[in-house]
Design a protein around this motif. Structure first.
Motif, PDB file in Angstrom:
ATOM      1  N   LEU A  65      -3.147  -2.478 -13.212  1.00  0.00           N
ATOM      2  CA  LEU A  65      -2.848  -1.600 -14.007  1.00  0.00           C
ATOM      3  C   LEU A  65      -1.952  -2.063 -15.090  1.00  0.00           C
ATOM      4  O   LEU A  65      -2.090  -1.752 -16.381  1.00  0.00           O
ATOM      5  CB  LEU A  65      -2.238  -0.134 -13.227  1.00  0.00           C
ATOM      6  N   ILE A  66      -1.055  -2.542 -14.782  1.00  0.00           N
ATOM      7  CA  ILE A  66       0.181  -3.357 -15.475  1.00  0.00           C
ATOM      8  C   ILE A  66      -0.542  -4.241 -16.382  1.00  0.00           C
ATOM      9  O   ILE A  66      -0.412  -4.345 -17.765  1.00  0.00           O
ATOM     10  CB  ILE A  66       1.311  -3.922 -14.710  1.00  0.00           C
ATOM     11  N   GLY A  67      -1.221  -4.994 -16.157  1.00  0.00           N
ATOM     12  CA  GLY A  67      -2.087  -5.891 -16.865  1.00  0.00           C
ATOM     13  C   GLY A  67      -3.096  -5.555 -17.772  1.00  0.00           C
ATOM     14  O   GLY A  67      -3.071  -5.949 -18.849  1.00  0.00           O
ATOM     15  N   ASN A  68      -3.837  -4.499 -17.191  1.00  0.00           N
ATOM     16  CA  ASN A  68      -4.620  -3.487 -18.102  1.00  0.00           C
ATOM     17  C   ASN A  68      -3.881  -3.054 -19.408  1.00  0.00           C
ATOM     18  O   ASN A  68      -4.503  -3.028 -20.522  1.00  0.00           O
ATOM     19  CB  ASN A  68      -5.439  -2.360 -17.264  1.00  0.00           C
ATOM     20  N   THR A  69      -2.742  -2.516 -19.192  1.00  0.00           N
ATOM     21  CA  THR A  69      -1.873  -1.999 -19.969  1.00  0.00           C
ATOM     22  C   THR A  69      -1.610  -2.973 -21.445  1.00  0.00           C
ATOM     23  O   THR A  69      -1.686  -2.807 -22.361  1.00  0.00           O
ATOM     24  CB  THR A  69      -0.743  -1.244 -19.820  1.00  0.00           C
ATOM     25  N   ALA A  84      -5.601   5.027 -17.347  1.00  0.00           N
ATOM     26  CA  ALA A  84      -6.313   4.227 -16.550  1.00  0.00           C
ATOM     27  C   ALA A  84      -6.132   4.547 -14.805  1.00  0.00           C
ATOM     28  O   ALA A  84      -6.959   3.926 -14.073  1.00  0.00           O
ATOM     29  CB  ALA A  84      -5.956   2.684 -16.716  1.00  0.00           C
ATOM     30  N   ILE A  85      -5.285   5.546 -14.552  1.00  0.00           N
ATOM     31  CA  ILE A  85      -4.907   5.885 -13.024  1.00  0.00           C
ATOM     32  C   ILE A  85      -6.277   6.158 -12.532  1.00  0.00           C
ATOM     33  O   ILE A  85      -6.463   5.649 -11.215  1.00  0.00           O
ATOM     34  CB  ILE A  85      -3.633   6.538 -13.025  1.00  0.00           C
ATOM     35  N   PRO A  86      -6.912   7.165 -13.041  1.00  0.00           N
ATOM     36  CA  PRO A  86      -8.057   7.842 -12.232  1.00  0.00           C
ATOM     37  C   PRO A  86      -9.089   6.779 -11.715  1.00  0.00           C
ATOM     38  O   PRO A  86      -9.321   6.742 -10.951  1.00  0.00           O
ATOM     39  CB  PRO A  86      -8.502   8.902 -13.041  1.00  0.00           C
ATOM     40  N   GLY A  87      -9.232   5.728 -12.723  1.00  0.00           N
ATOM     41  CA  GLY A  87     -10.519   4.617 -12.620  1.00  0.00           C
ATOM     42  C   GLY A  87      -9.840   3.960 -11.614  1.00  0.00           C
ATOM     43  O   GLY A  87     -10.621   3.749 -10.475  1.00  0.00           O
ATOM     44  N   LEU A  88      -8.585   3.526 -11.572  1.00  0.00           N
ATOM     45  CA  LEU A  88      -8.367   2.478 -10.410  1.00  0.00           C
ATOM     46  C   LEU A  88      -8.284   3.120  -9.103  1.00  0.00           C
ATOM     47  O   LEU A  88      -8.541   2.712  -8.110  1.00  0.00           O
ATOM     48  CB  LEU A  88      -6.842   2.185 -10.733  1.00  0.00           C
ATOM     49  N   LEU A  89      -7.785   4.690  -9.038  1.00  0.00           N
ATOM     50  CA  LEU A  89      -7.959   5.353  -7.727  1.00  0.00           C
ATOM     51  C   LEU A  89      -9.434   5.330  -7.223  1.00  0.00           C
ATOM     52  O   LEU A  89      -9.492   4.814  -6.079  1.00  0.00           O
ATOM     53  CB  LEU A  89      -7.288   6.720  -8.084  1.00  0.00           C
ATOM     54  N   ILE A  90     -10.439   5.702  -8.097  1.00  0.00           N
ATOM     55  CA  ILE A  90     -11.791   5.514  -7.706  1.00  0.00           C
ATOM     56  C   ILE A  90     -12.096   4.104  -7.201  1.00  0.00           C
ATOM     57  O   ILE A  90     -12.682   4.080  -6.045  1.00  0.00           O
ATOM     58  CB  ILE A  90     -12.481   5.941  -9.052  1.00  0.00           C
ATOM     59  N   LEU A  91     -11.651   3.007  -7.996  1.00  0.00           N
ATOM     60  CA  LEU A  91     -12.103   1.783  -7.407  1.00  0.00           C
ATOM     61  C   LEU A  91     -11.285   1.609  -5.870  1.00  0.00           C
ATOM     62  O   LEU A  91     -12.104   0.889  -5.190  1.00  0.00           O
ATOM     63  CB  LEU A  91     -11.567   0.618  -8.437  1.00  0.00           C
ATOM     64  N   ILE A  92     -10.203   1.879  -5.846  1.00  0.00           N
ATOM     65  CA  ILE A  92      -9.593   1.748  -4.533  1.00  0.00           C
ATOM     66  C   ILE A  92     -10.264   2.465  -3.441  1.00  0.00           C
ATOM     67  O   ILE A  92     -10.803   1.899  -2.275  1.00  0.00           O
ATOM     68  CB  ILE A  92      -7.919   2.134  -4.562  1.00  0.00           C
ATOM     69  N   ALA A  93     -10.570   3.595  -3.643  1.00  0.00           N
ATOM     70  CA  ALA A  93     -11.697   4.596  -2.691  1.00  0.00           C
ATOM     71  C   ALA A  93     -12.805   3.761  -2.372  1.00  0.00           C
ATOM     72  O   ALA A  93     -13.006   3.599  -1.425  1.00  0.00           O
ATOM     73  CB  ALA A  93     -11.771   5.856  -3.134  1.00  0.00           C
ATOM     74  N   ILE A  94     -13.654   3.415  -3.614  1.00  0.00           N
ATOM     75  CA  ILE A  94     -14.960   2.773  -3.190  1.00  0.00           C
ATOM     76  C   ILE A  94     -14.641   1.432  -2.550  1.00  0.00           C
ATOM     77  O   ILE A  94     -15.342   1.236  -1.438  1.00  0.00           O
ATOM     78  CB  ILE A  94     -15.527   2.210  -4.531  1.00  0.00           C
TER      79      ILE A  94
END
Lengths: 151, 266
Positions: free
Chosen positions: A21-25, A35-45
């Motif tokens: 997230l930090i790198g992405n920003t 970008a937080i929702p996307g990362l949460l989804i990735l973590i869940a997958i």
């Protein structure tokens, strides 16, 4: 190789998620919060896929479940796919690579001698491997296209 | 997991690498692209006790054992990249689909050469595929990236990341100029599961055959999507078993006995 239980796995995924997230920003125009929702989804997958690899019979590696889940959830027409796709646009693929390669770099320090030993061989080998996949595919494509009369 | 120093160090590496950003420059006929992940990797290596002594043996071991899980986050993103392209993939032509098996060509050239070079279990990681992200994740899960197999796949992955683009660009022009292939066949072959390699190869072909450019780009992109989808499944069920078998037989030919102990399949 050390193995981690599901709770430890989740914590590691969250740590790497925050770094991405930090790198992405920093590295892209995507905002931190969006970008937080996307990362949460990735973590869940990732978490579900790893668990499936661990507990389902058949010995199929977790990575296959993770990729397949990602495919299904974003397949056009699947409920929620548009939402997930929109979230994903804010998470760069390259931003996810950076922390992984940083861990890889630190880890390689341990095997530096082994890497130095096989260094030039691996580079030559890589070239041959690239040629192998390219020519292998070209030969098959050429034969089939000719057979179908498309060239 | 609880090694906060390691995570802090890695976070710093990420921030520095992303601040440097992407740099491209022209080298001869191709373009070399330097990505933040490459800086993060190199700086990470220089933290070792051999150089800057920032990290110790425990940190390095922890980093190695975490790698497999960190890759899963990337693989989830990878799946979400492939998903939206699936309808197009399903409608691909038979030539496009069958040429995917050509990717196994790496094994027939790679395994004998790797073993001629004296590599042992590194061969499995290095020669089973062209070592893009899904292959690294697979080897990481099955053998651990701090194993000999892991060193093999990481070596080819890094080589590909550094000079794969320029190599594919050159190879496509050479093949088009000197080998009896139709440009369509070469464009289909360009999709190996790496967008940058495919773009470089198709770019060279388009420059040589501008009147076919649209078709070449379409074939290249479709084939690359296909490889992105089937590459992992093919590696699990075809390429890795095939590589293990070839390894075993060449091992016997070279050393006079089937591999045992550290050299045997796990």
């Amino acid at each position: 190789m050390k193995t981690y239980n599901m709770l430890e796995t989740l914590i590691i995924l969250v740590i790497v998620g925050i770094m991405s997230l930090i790198g992405n920003t920093i590295g892209s125009k995507n905002g931190f919060v969006e970008a937080i929702p996307g990362l949460l989804i990735l973590i869940a997958i990732a978490l579900v896929g790893i668990a499936m690899g661990k507990y389902l019979p058949g010995g199929i590696p977790g990575v296959a479940y993770v990729v397949t889940l990602g495919c299904i959830l974003t397949y056009p027409g699947v409920p929620g796919a548009d939402f997930i796709n929109a979230c994903m646009k804010k998470v760069g693929f390259l931003a996810l690579c950076t922390p992984i390669l940083a861990y890889a770099g630190v880890s390689i320090g341990k095997d530096l001698d082994a890497f130095a030993h096989s260094g030039w061989r691996i580079v030559v080998l890589s070239c041959v491997i690239f040629v192998g996949t390219y020519l292998g595919s070209a030969v098959i494509a050429q034969v089939i296209l000719k057979y179908l009369g498309q060239i | 997991m609880k090694n906060f120093k390691l995570h802090g160090v890695v976070l710093l590496l990420v921030i520095i690498a992303e601040l440097i950003g992407i740099h491209k420059f022209q080298l001869g006929v191709g373009v070399v692209v330097l990505l933040p992940m490459l800086y993060a990797l190199i700086f990470g290596i220089f933290l070792a006790p051999k150089f800057l002594k920032v990290v110790n043996k425990v940190d390095m071991q922890d980093a190695g054992s975490l790698l497999g899980i960190t890759l899963m986050l990337l693989m989830a993103r990878y799946g979400t990249l492939v998903g939206p392209t699936l309808p197009k993939i399903i409608s691909a032509s038979p030539a496009l689909i069958l040429q995917e098996f050509g990717n196994l060509g790496t094994i027939f050239l790679g395994v004998p050469l790797a073993m001629y070079f004296g590599l042992k279990r590194e061969t499995i990681g290095a020669a089973h595929s062209i070592a893009r992200e899904p292959n690294v994740a697979l080897i990481g899960e099955r053998y651990g990236l701090d194993s000999a197999e892991g060193r093999g796949v990481m070596g080819v992955y890094i080589s590909g990341t550094v000079f794969g683009t320029i190599f594919f660009g050159l190879m496509a022009s050479m093949a088009a100029a000197y080998l009896p292939f139709h440009p369509y066949a070469l464009a289909m072959a360009s999709g190996v599961g790496s967008a940058s390699m495919m773009t470089a190869a198709v770019g060279s072909l388009s420059a040589m055959y501008p009147q076919m450019s649209d078709q070449l780009v379409a074939f290249g992109a479709a084939s690359n999507m296909l490889s992105g989808l089937d590459g992992l499944y093919m590696a699990i069920w075809v390429a890795l078993p095939l590589t293990e078998r070839m390894y075993k037989h060449i091992y016997k030919f070279k050393y006079g006995a089937y591999p045992t102990g550290e050299d045997a399949a796990k």
